[in-house]
Design a protein around this motif. Structure first.
Motif, mmCIF file in Angstrom:
data_model
loop_
_atom_site.group_PDB
_atom_site.id
_atom_site.type_symbol
_atom_site.label_atom_id
_atom_site.label_comp_id
_atom_site.label_asym_id
_atom_site.label_seq_id
_atom_site.Cartn_x
_atom_site.Cartn_y
_atom_site.Cartn_z
ATOM 1 N N PRO A 148 0.805 -1.228 0.000
ATOM 2 C CA PRO A 148 0.000 0.000 0.000
ATOM 3 C C PRO A 148 0.834 1.272 0.000
ATOM 4 C CG PRO A 148 -0.108 -1.115 2.134
ATOM 5 C CD PRO A 148 0.542 -2.068 1.190
ATOM 6 N N ARG A 149 2.073 1.197 0.495
ATOM 7 C CA ARG A 149 2.946 2.370 0.500
ATOM 8 C C ARG A 149 4.366 1.910 0.798
ATOM 9 N NH1 ARG A 149 0.006 2.056 4.983
ATOM 10 N NH2 ARG A 149 1.064 2.010 6.998
ATOM 11 N N ARG A 150 5.320 2.781 0.528
ATOM 12 C CA ARG A 150 6.709 2.490 0.837
ATOM 13 C C ARG A 150 7.014 2.843 2.283
ATOM 14 N NH1 ARG A 150 10.408 2.378 -3.289
ATOM 15 N NH2 ARG A 150 11.716 1.629 -1.586
ATOM 16 N N GLY A 151 8.030 2.170 2.858
ATOM 17 C CA GLY A 151 8.528 2.574 4.164
ATOM 18 C C GLY A 151 7.861 1.870 5.336
ATOM 19 N N HIS A 152 8.102 2.400 6.547
ATOM 20 C CA HIS A 152 7.657 1.782 7.791
ATOM 21 C C HIS A 152 6.145 1.585 7.800
ATOM 22 C CE1 HIS A 152 7.778 0.656 11.985
ATOM 23 N NE2 HIS A 152 6.808 1.528 12.243
ATOM 24 N N GLY A 153 5.734 0.363 8.124
ATOM 25 C CA GLY A 153 4.309 0.071 8.196
ATOM 26 C C GLY A 153 3.662 -0.236 6.862
ATOM 27 N N GLY A 154 4.414 -0.138 5.784
ATOM 28 C CA GLY A 154 3.868 -0.436 4.460
ATOM 29 C C GLY A 154 4.354 -1.785 3.977
ATOM 30 N N GLY A 155 4.401 -1.947 2.681
ATOM 31 C CA GLY A 155 4.905 -3.187 2.116
ATOM 32 C C GLY A 155 3.904 -4.324 2.190
ATOM 33 N N ALA A 156 4.370 -5.492 1.774
ATOM 34 C CA ALA A 156 3.530 -6.680 1.732
ATOM 35 C C ALA A 156 4.439 -7.898 1.677
ATOM 36 C CB ALA A 156 2.614 -6.641 0.512
ATOM 37 N N SER A 157 3.836 -9.060 1.807
ATOM 38 C CA SER A 157 4.572 -10.302 1.603
ATOM 39 C C SER A 157 4.521 -10.641 0.120
ATOM 40 C CB SER A 157 3.958 -11.432 2.429
ATOM 41 O OG SER A 157 4.663 -12.640 2.213
ATOM 42 N N ILE A 158 5.694 -10.671 -0.531
ATOM 43 C CA ILE A 158 5.746 -10.886 -1.978
ATOM 44 C C ILE A 158 6.721 -12.026 -2.273
ATOM 45 C CG2 ILE A 158 6.176 -9.847 -4.225
ATOM 46 C CD1 ILE A 158 5.738 -7.108 -2.977
ATOM 47 N N GLU A 159 6.214 -13.047 -2.929
ATOM 48 C CA GLU A 159 7.046 -14.168 -3.337
ATOM 49 C C GLU A 159 7.291 -14.092 -4.841
ATOM 50 O OE1 GLU A 159 5.504 -17.882 -1.976
ATOM 51 O OE2 GLU A 159 6.228 -17.508 0.061
ATOM 52 N N VAL A 160 8.510 -14.457 -5.235
ATOM 53 C CA VAL A 160 8.932 -14.373 -6.627
ATOM 54 C C VAL A 160 9.188 -15.774 -7.162
ATOM 55 C CG1 VAL A 160 10.633 -13.431 -8.230
ATOM 56 C CG2 VAL A 160 10.015 -12.142 -6.171
ATOM 57 N N TYR A 161 8.502 -16.116 -8.255
ATOM 58 C CA TYR A 161 8.691 -17.410 -8.914
ATOM 59 C C TYR A 161 9.190 -17.176 -10.332
ATOM 60 C CZ TYR A 161 5.960 -19.393 -5.085
ATOM 61 O OH TYR A 161 5.512 -19.774 -3.846
ATOM 62 N N ILE A 162 10.179 -17.982 -10.734
ATOM 63 C CA ILE A 162 10.741 -17.893 -12.086
ATOM 64 C C ILE A 162 10.484 -19.214 -12.783
ATOM 65 C CG2 ILE A 162 12.838 -17.520 -13.433
ATOM 66 C CD1 ILE A 162 13.863 -15.999 -10.879
ATOM 67 N N ASP A 163 9.641 -19.160 -13.789
ATOM 68 C CA ASP A 163 9.213 -20.376 -14.485
ATOM 69 C C ASP A 163 8.731 -21.434 -13.491
ATOM 70 O OD1 ASP A 163 9.735 -19.377 -17.038
ATOM 71 O OD2 ASP A 163 11.836 -20.006 -16.961
ATOM 72 N N GLY A 164 7.991 -20.974 -12.489
ATOM 73 C CA GLY A 164 7.382 -21.882 -11.527
ATOM 74 C C GLY A 164 8.235 -22.231 -10.330
ATOM 75 N N THR A 165 9.494 -21.842 -10.308
ATOM 76 C CA THR A 165 10.389 -22.156 -9.201
ATOM 77 C C THR A 165 10.547 -20.932 -8.299
ATOM 78 O OG1 THR A 165 11.627 -23.757 -10.531
ATOM 79 C CG2 THR A 165 12.708 -22.905 -8.549
ATOM 80 N N ARG A 166 10.340 -21.093 -6.994
ATOM 81 C CA ARG A 166 10.431 -19.977 -6.057
ATOM 82 C C ARG A 166 11.873 -19.498 -5.934
ATOM 83 N NH1 ARG A 166 11.377 -18.733 -0.683
ATOM 84 N NH2 ARG A 166 9.883 -17.299 0.326
ATOM 85 N N TYR A 167 12.068 -18.201 -6.100
ATOM 86 C CA TYR A 167 13.394 -17.610 -5.953
ATOM 87 C C TYR A 167 13.532 -16.845 -4.642
ATOM 88 C CZ TYR A 167 17.411 -14.554 -6.449
ATOM 89 O OH TYR A 167 18.581 -13.888 -6.211
ATOM 90 N N ALA A 168 12.542 -16.032 -4.306
ATOM 91 C CA ALA A 168 12.653 -15.182 -3.120
ATOM 92 C C ALA A 168 11.263 -14.935 -2.564
ATOM 93 C CB ALA A 168 13.327 -13.855 -3.475
ATOM 94 N N GLY A 169 11.229 -14.521 -1.307
ATOM 95 C CA GLY A 169 9.946 -14.201 -0.698
ATOM 96 C C GLY A 169 10.135 -13.551 0.658
ATOM 97 N N GLY A 170 9.035 -13.109 1.224
ATOM 98 C CA GLY A 170 9.064 -12.428 2.508
ATOM 99 C C GLY A 170 8.531 -11.017 2.384
#
Length: 278
Positions: A148-170
């Motif tokens: 919803p916004r940058r910085g303290h109290g913002g952000g989200a949990s976002i996971e990254v998949y490359i061709d179906g394989t998880r690369y990063a998350g949190g």
């Protein structure tokens, strides 16, 4: 052979308007079979036919006069139509032609086109982001997914998949996927690597992630999937302008767009441009 040319000048820039006027005079004043239109705002200051920028998509050549931001705007509107950038900005990674050379370069391209000769150009990849029931306009620089916004109290949990394989998350402020063209823009400010414009690659860069992985360079044909959760809202944004609101949990898929941008004329000095970055 007839040649139809469109010219878009940076809004509110008197120097760009003056150069547009010079180009119109040169192209229409002494050449047969050349038709020139300008963007609607410039048409109020220059004696030339004016049309919406999107209407220039059917032209044989479109000239963008301004900075990289102006060219990005024009590219969104005209798609794969051959595009030449005249640089009035500071760095000019996309605009290779100086104002002093603009008339000679543009008229030279038009002359070659009218003789039926090939106009040398290079294709710049664009990115397409899509989700459940929506698709963003193609991005020449980057696709960003953030909370919803940058910085303290913002952000989200976002996971990254490359061709179906998880690369990063949190938890992160966001994740961006950049083309080589966009590697010098938002990607660089977030700690992503520079990519030479001739490289065939994309880069995935997390933004202020709590469990950060290094930025990852991937094959441009990869399918990148970003899943968003842990927030009431989030956004997917194309080149900082076109956006859609997400209601997590949500999934955003990023792939190459079908229609790249075609730049014509001389190439920019990429390494020289880097010296101008702050």
């Amino acid at each position: 052979m007839d040649a139809d040319v469109g010219i878009v000048a940076q809004r509110g820039n008197e120097r760009a308007q003056q150069l547009t006027e010079s180009l119109v005079d040169e192209l229409e004043g002494g050449r047969e079979g050349v038709s020139v239109v300008v963007d609607e705002e410039t048409g109020s200051a220059v004696d030339a036919a004016a049309v919406p920028v999107a209407a220039m998509a059917t032209r044989d050549l479109v000239v963008s006069i301004g900075g990289d931001g102006t060219l990005l705007f024009v590219a969104r509107e005209v798609g794969p139509t051959p595009l030449l950038g005249v640089n009035l900005g500071e760095v000019g990674f996309l605009n290779a032609v100086s104002p002093d050379d603009a008339v000679d370069v543009v008229t030279g391209l038009v002359d070659r086109f009218q003789r039926g000769e090939d106009i040398e150009g290079r294709e710049l990849d664009r990115l397409r982001a899509r989700g459940d029931g929506w698709t963003l306009e193609p991005a020449l620089n980057e696709i960003v997914v953030h909370g919803p916004r940058r910085g303290h109290g913002g952000g989200a949990s976002i996971e990254v998949y490359i061709d179906g394989t998880r690369y990063a998350g949190g938890h992160a402020d966001g994740v961006l996927v950049s083309t080589p063209t966009g590697s010098t823009a938002y990607n660089l400010s977030e700690g992503g690597p520079l990519i030479h414009p001739t490289a065939d690659a994309l880069v995935v860069t997390q933004m202020a992630a709590t469990e950060a992985m290094p930025p990852l360079v991937v094959d441009p044909d990869s399918e990148l999937t970003l899943t968003v959760s842990g927030s009431e809202t989030a956004y997917a944004i194309s080149d900082g302008r076109n956006r859609t609101r997400l209601e997590p949990p949500a999934t955003v898929t990023v792939t190459l767009a079908d229609d790249p941008v075609t730049l014509v004329g001389p190439r920019t000095n990429f390494v020289g441009g880097l010296e101008k970055l702050e």
